[in-house]
Design a protein around this motif. Sequence first.
Motif, short mmCIF file in Angstrom:
data_model
loop_
_atom_site.label_atom_id
_atom_site.label_comp_id
_atom_site.label_asym_id
_atom_site.label_seq_id
_atom_site.Cartn_x
_atom_site.Cartn_y
_atom_site.Cartn_z
N ASN A 149 47.73 34.76 40.86
CA ASN A 149 46.89 33.45 40.74
C ASN A 149 46.38 33.35 42.34
O ASN A 149 46.29 32.20 42.94
N LEU A 153 40.27 35.75 47.92
CA LEU A 153 38.74 35.60 47.75
C LEU A 153 38.57 34.82 46.64
O LEU A 153 39.11 34.45 45.70
N SER A 154 37.24 34.02 46.86
CA SER A 154 36.80 33.08 45.90
C SER A 154 36.08 34.01 44.80
O SER A 154 35.79 35.08 45.05
N PRO A 155 35.94 33.47 43.60
CA PRO A 155 35.57 34.31 42.53
C PRO A 155 34.26 34.83 42.69
O PRO A 155 33.83 35.95 42.16
N MET A 534 45.29 43.57 29.90
CA MET A 534 44.59 42.99 30.79
C MET A 534 43.01 43.26 30.88
O MET A 534 42.80 44.39 30.86
N VAL A 538 38.79 40.96 36.51
CA VAL A 538 39.08 39.61 36.61
C VAL A 538 39.71 39.48 38.07
O VAL A 538 40.16 40.15 38.44
N ALA A 539 39.38 38.12 38.48
CA ALA A 539 39.95 37.85 39.85
C ALA A 539 41.25 37.22 39.74
O ALA A 539 42.14 37.16 40.98
N ASN A 540 41.62 36.68 38.59
CA ASN A 540 42.88 36.37 38.40
C ASN A 540 43.47 36.72 37.03
O ASN A 540 42.65 37.17 36.08
N ASP A 542 46.83 36.48 33.96
CA ASP A 542 48.12 36.15 33.65
C ASP A 542 49.32 36.73 34.17
O ASP A 542 49.37 37.91 34.46
N PRO A 543 50.29 35.93 34.56
CA PRO A 543 51.40 36.41 35.43
C PRO A 543 52.45 37.58 34.57
O PRO A 543 53.01 38.45 35.37
N ILE A 544 52.11 37.84 33.39
CA ILE A 544 52.76 38.82 32.67
C ILE A 544 52.42 40.05 33.46
O ILE A 544 53.05 41.24 33.11
N PHE A 545 51.17 40.28 33.68
CA PHE A 545 50.65 41.45 34.22
C PHE A 545 51.03 41.60 35.74
O PHE A 545 50.56 42.92 36.40
#
Lengths: 640, 250, 295
Positions: A149, A153-155, A534, A538-540, A542-545
Amino acid sequence: MTTTQERRLEDTVLGSAAGRFYRHQNFGTGLLGGVGLGFLLWLLGEYTVNNNPNYGTDMVVTLTMLGWVIGFNLGVGTFNAVLHWILGHDQTKEDELYAAGVGQGKSRYWKYCTDHKVVGTQYLILVFVLFFIGGTLAMMIRTQLLTPNSSFLSPQTYNAIVSIHGMTMIIATIIMVSGPFANFIMPIMIGAKDMAFPRLNAMSIWVIVSAVPPLMATFFVGGVNAGWTTYAPLSVQDGPAMVCFAFTIITFVVSVTVAGINTLITVLTMRAPGMTFSRMPVFVWASVIGGALGLYAMPAFLLDMTMMVSDHATGTSFFVSAQGGSGWLWENVFWIMGHPEVYVILIPPVGALMEVFSTFSRKPMFAYKMIIGAMIGIAGLSIMVWAHHMFTTGWAPDLAGPFMLTTELISIPTGIIFLCAIGTMWRGSNWVRLPMYFGFLFIWNFIVGGVTGIYLSDVPADDYFHGNMFVTAHFHYTLLGGAMIAATAGLCYWFPKVTGRMLDEKTGRAAFWLIAIGFQVTYLAQFYEGFKGMPRRVANYDPIFAPENVVSSIGAYVLMAGWIVLLYALVSSWRSGSIAPANPWSAKSLEWQTLTPVPLENFLEDVTVVNDAYGYGERAELQVHAVFGSTSDAHHGEGH
Amino acid sequence: MRRLLGAGGAVLLGAAVIALVGVGFSAQAYSSPRGVQKATSLGTDMTCGKALPHVTLSFATYADASGTNDVGQQVHPGGNPSWPSYGPTNIFQAPAHACVTMHITQYDSGGSLNNPVFAKVQGTIGDTESVVSSGNSVSGCDGTSPLTYDGTPISAIQPCDAGHTFSLRGLPGIAPGFFVNVPLPLAGNAAGDNVGDLNSDAHQTVTFSFIAGPKGTYAWNCEYPCGLSVAGFGAVMGAYGYMSGYLHVV
Amino acid sequence: MSSNHNHGIHHATYQSIDEEVAPGLHKQLHRQHVRGTLYVWALLTVGGILAGLYLTPILMPHMNSPEGRAAIETVKVFTVAAAPVAALVCAVAIYSLINSRHRSHLDSPPVDGPPLRGNALASGSWLVVSTLLVVFLLFWGLTEWASQQVVHADALQVNVTGQQWLWTYSYPAQTVILPGGKTLTVPKAVDATTLDLPINVPVQFNVTSKDVTHGFWPTQLGIQGDANPGVNDVLRTTPDHLGKFQVRCSQICGLYHAYMYTQASVIPDSAFTAWIAQGDAGRVLTSAKITGGVR
């Protein structure tokens, strides 16, 4: 070794230069010209078209970029000869010699110079610069992805970096072998004095140099949001950065086209007597096939990007469905370029690597004709596979079968490359020098890249893997782990000839291990991310990755460290390495039979080729690739 | 050769500097230079239907990013004058699992949403918002003249009456089903006032409450097509920090 | 100085064993190379096949539809099919590395190897094997693909809309006749921001976009299709396992591409009927309902 006669020649060339502007043109005047004309056209735009609420900014940026590209090339002297002819003057002998860099020492590397060896060196420096930029951007991407998360950097910045990392690397990999080595080495390999069109050759490098600043300029005008593939309509929606991006491509395509024609004509017309097609080194074939394929592929890119500029700056709607256009049009034309382009990147380094395998295994090329056939087969098939990038787009679902067929067929000629590589190694003496290290690494990486490629060629599996990190890992295995590692093998192989110095192999081996291990860690982790699902770009996430992303980032840092160590080895050896003998590898092809540094026009005596360059272990008379000096019978024996 | 390498090294360094300057510039320009607005605590109360720590956040949407708000600050320093923007900042902070009440003052005009779904209030307490109008002289799309609201909780607005929306999405893996969508009805004098002064300019004040999710950085954006180009999502909508931002839940 | 001062310095002809020693020894040495390589090859092949069979299901998530399981099967089968070929290339490379005779004399080139310029048997069998493999891959792929093209007479229609940067789903009012003769009714059109699907009911997704191209990827259903503006892309599947997963956007779509995902579930059809009967009110998961966290 400058003789009095040569000095007199230099005096004539440089002496006649006094006071004439075009004798003082270099990179600096190019920058001045580019910035100057860019600024003028920007002003023009500001006061004429900027009031258009929808397209004003894009029009102004279009004009500015046009000014930059033309101004830079005027300033650096790309069009000098042409302008002279238009004005009714001819080029004098002095002009020609001046353009070839006579008597200008190292400063000729900063000028429009028609000597193919200078152009090759300029390309080499440019490739380093581009890889350095692309690598820096890659590190930013991996740093952002260290945590799920992250707000490092900004998206918007993240997308801008992802896009420019991609395109910088694509440009760099397209020219990494066809620029430095097809220019520096290839003409010597065929016994030519220069390229067929030296002026076009010099033009190709300076045009491509002028293409780089617009790419970097995208960061300052909002950034490109759409990835390097810049799928429309997202790229139409993007700001003026997309115009800069398109200008980079348009300019780049001009350069690649010119370079491709030059390579093709050089090989067709400039070969030494006796250099028949069946005696041509594999690398020469690879350069020709890569160049010819580029001539097919690149115009599509130019077309796509021209339509893109038009959509941005004039409100046409080629790609906007609400106004009758289609994003599928972009995707099709893009991949009609995009898939052959993969092989434009891959074929020349593979050709270089084959030279390495033959030289360091001390064996002839295994199944020479098959590998030439395989490269031609790959080139031919590669123009019929583009829609495998579009299996999931919904376009022409009935063509899924045919495109699956052509895509899987391409693994037959690709397999032949492996056959020839291992056949050449088989029972060879295997001189394990640095180029060979990278050769082995290529084999492993390209196997992984190839096998994962067949999953992606299969529609039901692609329905899961498309657009996810698996694809990212796959094409990094083929293009970075495959093509770029092969190119590195070629660089280490030809380094003594290009620079006149031996490469520091101890540091080089340290770099090799960092690169080899860092690479596997980075991209095996990304394969795992892909298996787990995944998405790409993507800049962010899911924590599962999270765990595999941390591993991948650490691997990437090690990989970058490896490249930096290699760069250090290259630069320090270039500065102060031990002086290289003319033929440190006891290789047989022509570039190793001439002096180091290579003299202007390459050979001091006439060259006559009598056998192919792979006579390792053969009977004595078959081991001789070429004879030097005027041997009239040989001259007439094997003409072309 | 030494001179060449010195110069080559300089070029290489120069390139890296350009790349880093570019990245640095974009990292700075396309991020949020306006700081974080932390929620004000109101103690514990029953606003969200049960006893929870209650916090509040107030911000506004302006038609002109370069304009000055009612406390004399520029909405978006260096902001593009023809772009709308949230202000005074686009980054907010609230405690996890707290009851968050937001007051958004909407100064901008508007029109139709791309997707009518976003005209429905979703994910707030009672799936409602309350809107209080002030000085509005613009008509609603169904002919209501002027378009005014009296603060009664409503569950939707007309999709063609939207000014902006505040759409806060969940986090994969952390708060997967979380979603708050609040339509902000259009406002404005007939002349199309841009500035945003609470005392003199037409505005709609939208109030709603929701329960914050677990810790994490939640992204919000506006779903009204207030940009240019394809679907009105170019220009300002593609530029981070104007009509998009984060809610840090800590 | 002459340009050819270096040419021809290295005339070391391969010390052909045939000339020096008995032909029998030559054959034996050759066999030794082949045997050594074969050992490495066999080891790597077995490793590759085992990895394909047992690693794939661990690496990939549990799938909720036949299409998803087809992806896993394909990876398995292709890995097993590719393992012998990949292993052969690796084996020759590894063997030649182990067998390199000149590690200690790196400064000068080793003696030349045998001038093998090709081997019709090797090249021919390589071509035949790789062609057969490609035919097999194609046959496998087309069979799987064809089996996924079956159109069910009646399917639950779900309209999927991608837009920057959210997926929305609408279930039009409909009555679906299930294969067993039962019916499933959506009495009134429903909009939702989560995707809920009844188990064992054929589903037809009609995917489109409001703005730019998005990639509709319900991960564990093994199907994927772009949401293109102005186009209706039809995707079909039948979820046959209960479970939760995410719909992710697989095509970069601008600023918040990373946030464009939704929670999806395959639920029993009774639960689906109850859920759909609530109308719009039940569709949106309110923040109140997730207090305390879903996980």
